[in-house]
Design a protein around this motif. Sequence first.
Motif, PDB file in Angstrom:
ATOM      1  N   TRP A 113       0.829  -1.205   0.000  1.00 18.85           N
ATOM      2  CA  TRP A 113       0.000   0.000   0.000  1.00 18.85           C
ATOM      3  C   TRP A 113       0.864   1.256   0.000  1.00 18.85           C
ATOM      4  O   TRP A 113       0.620   2.183  -0.781  1.00 18.85           O
ATOM      5  CB  TRP A 113      -0.919   0.030   1.234  1.00 18.85           C
ATOM      6  CG  TRP A 113      -2.226  -0.640   1.064  1.00 18.85           C
ATOM      7  CD1 TRP A 113      -2.618  -1.823   1.624  1.00 18.85           C
ATOM      8  CD2 TRP A 113      -3.349  -0.188   0.295  1.00 18.85           C
ATOM      9  NE1 TRP A 113      -3.903  -2.119   1.235  1.00 18.85           N
ATOM     10  CE2 TRP A 113      -4.371  -1.137   0.431  1.00 18.85           C
ATOM     11  CE3 TRP A 113      -3.581   0.926  -0.506  1.00 18.85           C
ATOM     12  CZ2 TRP A 113      -5.614  -1.006  -0.189  1.00 18.85           C
ATOM     13  CZ3 TRP A 113      -4.812   1.058  -1.125  1.00 18.85           C
ATOM     14  CH2 TRP A 113      -5.813   0.095  -0.956  1.00 18.85           C
ATOM     15  N   LEU A 114       1.850   1.309   0.898  1.00 20.29           N
ATOM     16  CA  LEU A 114       2.680   2.507   0.999  1.00 20.29           C
ATOM     17  C   LEU A 114       3.410   2.785  -0.311  1.00 20.29           C
ATOM     18  O   LEU A 114       3.480   3.938  -0.769  1.00 20.29           O
ATOM     19  CB  LEU A 114       3.679   2.366   2.148  1.00 20.29           C
ATOM     20  CG  LEU A 114       3.062   2.324   3.552  1.00 20.29           C
ATOM     21  CD1 LEU A 114       4.138   2.024   4.593  1.00 20.29           C
ATOM     22  CD2 LEU A 114       2.353   3.623   3.881  1.00 20.29           C
ATOM     23  N   ASN A 115       3.933   1.747  -0.910  1.00 20.01           N
ATOM     24  CA  ASN A 115       4.653   1.926  -2.171  1.00 20.01           C
ATOM     25  C   ASN A 115       3.714   2.194  -3.336  1.00 20.01           C
ATOM     26  O   ASN A 115       4.097   2.846  -4.313  1.00 20.01           O
ATOM     27  CB  ASN A 115       5.551   0.721  -2.442  1.00 20.01           C
ATOM     28  CG  ASN A 115       6.780   0.782  -1.571  1.00 20.01           C
ATOM     29  OD1 ASN A 115       7.681   1.555  -1.830  1.00 20.01           O
ATOM     30  ND2 ASN A 115       6.796   0.008  -0.501  1.00 20.01           N
ATOM     31  N   PHE A 116       2.490   1.732  -3.242  1.00 12.78           N
ATOM     32  CA  PHE A 116       1.498   2.024  -4.267  1.00 12.78           C
ATOM     33  C   PHE A 116       1.230   3.527  -4.331  1.00 12.78           C
ATOM     34  O   PHE A 116       1.114   4.108  -5.412  1.00 12.78           O
ATOM     35  CB  PHE A 116       0.206   1.254  -3.997  1.00 12.78           C
ATOM     36  CG  PHE A 116      -0.920   1.647  -4.891  1.00 12.78           C
ATOM     37  CD1 PHE A 116      -0.883   1.364  -6.250  1.00 12.78           C
ATOM     38  CD2 PHE A 116      -2.022   2.315  -4.387  1.00 12.78           C
ATOM     39  CE1 PHE A 116      -1.926   1.738  -7.087  1.00 12.78           C
ATOM     40  CE2 PHE A 116      -3.066   2.687  -5.213  1.00 12.78           C
ATOM     41  CZ  PHE A 116      -3.026   2.394  -6.565  1.00 12.78           C
ATOM     42  N   TYR A 117       1.162   4.168  -3.161  1.00  9.09           N
ATOM     43  CA  TYR A 117       0.962   5.615  -3.141  1.00  9.09           C
ATOM     44  C   TYR A 117       2.112   6.320  -3.862  1.00  9.09           C
ATOM     45  O   TYR A 117       1.898   7.278  -4.607  1.00  9.09           O
ATOM     46  CB  TYR A 117       0.833   6.134  -1.708  1.00  9.09           C
ATOM     47  CG  TYR A 117      -0.524   5.895  -1.107  1.00  9.09           C
ATOM     48  CD1 TYR A 117      -1.616   6.647  -1.502  1.00  9.09           C
ATOM     49  CD2 TYR A 117      -0.721   4.928  -0.134  1.00  9.09           C
ATOM     50  CE1 TYR A 117      -2.874   6.440  -0.959  1.00  9.09           C
ATOM     51  CE2 TYR A 117      -1.970   4.709   0.417  1.00  9.09           C
ATOM     52  CZ  TYR A 117      -3.039   5.463   0.005  1.00  9.09           C
ATOM     53  OH  TYR A 117      -4.277   5.256   0.539  1.00  9.09           O
TER      54      TYR A 117
END
Length: 191
Positions: free
Chosen positions: A107-111
Amino acid sequence: MPKLGMEPIRRAALIDATIAEIGVAGSLGVTVGQIARRAGVSSGLAHHYFGGKDDILLAAMRHVMREYAREVRAGLAGADTSMARVEAIVNSSFAMSNFHPDTMAAWLNFYVLALSSEPARRLHRVYAARLRSNLCHALRPLVGKRADALAARTAALIDGLYLHQGLARDRPDGAAAICHVMNFVDSEIKG
């Protein structure tokens, strides 16, 4: 020629491997070769099924979002009041399944990916619109015309708290995040 039915199994293995590799690396700095090795397939097969690295990353995030959507739907199925619907959405957003370290890293890297990739940005817009829509539908009977604005603020709080939990050095505390969001919603409904 691969056996009939192996493609879905290999695709799923590549998606799981992508999420795991991002979790290990803590970034999008993983290679198709690393992902393929973890999945037990050749990098050529990974490229065949998905195209490039960004396509594999997007497929992994679609999978994560489908799991999240499944959790939301299950929660909503058991909700019999508008407030119970809000709680189901909030509880799903901070469910333990979303706090697995690999999932949080994804999720964090998707942002981050959404800042530079138009397909990722579109996928993020779909997620954000669906969250706001679900919240708005649940909040409308409780606050009427204020539902759109309250849904937007609640969605922003959910995302912000999730990011905060993902960046914290301590173990994620979904229960505290749920309490924080529900206290906010409750005060807005009463106010």
